[in-house]
Design a protein around this motif. Structure first.
Motif, short mmCIF file in Angstrom:
data_model
loop_
_atom_site.label_atom_id
_atom_site.label_comp_id
_atom_site.label_asym_id
_atom_site.label_seq_id
_atom_site.Cartn_x
_atom_site.Cartn_y
_atom_site.Cartn_z
N THR A 1 0.86 -1.18 0.00
CA THR A 1 0.00 0.00 0.00
C THR A 1 0.90 1.23 0.00
O THR A 1 1.69 1.45 0.91
CB THR A 1 -0.92 0.02 1.24
N THR A 2 0.80 2.00 -1.06
CA THR A 2 1.57 3.23 -1.22
C THR A 2 0.60 4.32 -1.66
O THR A 2 -0.57 4.05 -1.93
CB THR A 2 2.65 3.05 -2.32
N ARG A 3 1.09 5.54 -1.77
CA ARG A 3 0.23 6.61 -2.30
C ARG A 3 -0.25 6.25 -3.71
O ARG A 3 -1.37 6.54 -4.09
CB ARG A 3 0.97 7.95 -2.32
N ALA A 4 0.60 5.57 -4.46
CA ALA A 4 0.23 5.18 -5.83
C ALA A 4 -0.91 4.17 -5.83
O ALA A 4 -1.90 4.34 -6.53
CB ALA A 4 1.45 4.60 -6.56
N GLN B 1 -2.97 3.55 -3.43
CA GLN B 1 -4.16 4.17 -2.83
C GLN B 1 -4.88 5.05 -3.85
O GLN B 1 -6.11 5.07 -3.90
CB GLN B 1 -3.76 4.98 -1.59
N THR B 2 -4.12 5.75 -4.67
CA THR B 2 -4.71 6.58 -5.72
C THR B 2 -5.51 5.72 -6.69
O THR B 2 -6.64 6.07 -7.06
CB THR B 2 -3.60 7.35 -6.48
N LEU B 3 -4.95 4.57 -7.09
CA LEU B 3 -5.65 3.67 -8.00
C LEU B 3 -6.90 3.08 -7.35
O LEU B 3 -7.96 3.01 -7.98
CB LEU B 3 -4.71 2.56 -8.47
N VAL C 1 -6.79 7.79 -15.18
CA VAL C 1 -6.58 8.24 -13.80
C VAL C 1 -5.52 9.34 -13.72
O VAL C 1 -5.58 10.20 -12.85
CB VAL C 1 -6.26 7.05 -12.86
N LEU C 2 -4.58 9.33 -14.65
CA LEU C 2 -3.54 10.36 -14.66
C LEU C 2 -3.96 11.61 -15.42
O LEU C 2 -3.24 12.61 -15.40
CB LEU C 2 -2.25 9.80 -15.29
#
Length: 157
Positions: free
Chosen positions: A4-7, A9-11, A147-148
């Motif tokens: 679990t990373t910011r990446a 979590q963003t997805l 998403v980007l």
């Protein structure tokens, strides 16, 4: 290693379908994306590297196949600029909040214009850094584009 990373979590927050894949990160290699592809047994054109650059002094994020190089003239043109150059590693780390070798286009501290190599959209699934050294996320390239809020353009030589 946390998956679990910011990446990721963003997805997750964007309801994007993805899977995580770990590999043994080797900081001594010259081409991190190529090493990741080799370690995961994936073709290098399917493992995308995340690069931070500047166009006319303004930051941009570039996502291209790990076996290709960014054509700076094409990048500058895509961003409606005159010149492009790679960002210094320390500046990229400050801007993104990630360490070099673990820079993801997802969940960066500051949102910047993002460009994805158009050829990557022909793949059913691609791997992109998951926000940590040795962690990749596998997803549909169209979902990454969405998403980007990225622009798909031919960037490689």
């Amino acid at each position: 290693m946390s998956k679990t990373t910011r990446a990721t979590q963003t997805l997750t927050n964007a309801a994007i379908a993805f899977t995580t894949h770990s590999y043994d990160y080797d900081p001594s290699v010259d081409r991190i994306g190529m090493a990741a592809a080799d370690a995961m047994g994936e073709p290098p054109h399917r493992v995308l590297k995340t690069l931070m650059a500047e166009v006319d002094g303004k930051p941009v994020c570039v996502v291209v196949p790990s076996d290709r190089e960014v054509n700076m003239k094409k990048l500058a043109a895509a961003a409606s600029g005159k010149s492009a150059a790679m960002m210094k590693p320390a500046a990229a780390e400050r801007l993104t909040g990630y360490h070099v070798g673990g820079i993801s286009p997802f969940g960066q501290k500051k949102t910047v214009p993002t460009y994805i190599e158009a050829a990557a959209l022909a793949e059913p699934l691609v791997y992109i850094n998951g926000g940590q050294r040795g962690l990749q996320v596998r997803l549909a390239p169209a979902d990454a584009l969405l998403v980007l809020n990225a622009t798909a353009v031919t960037l490689v030589t």
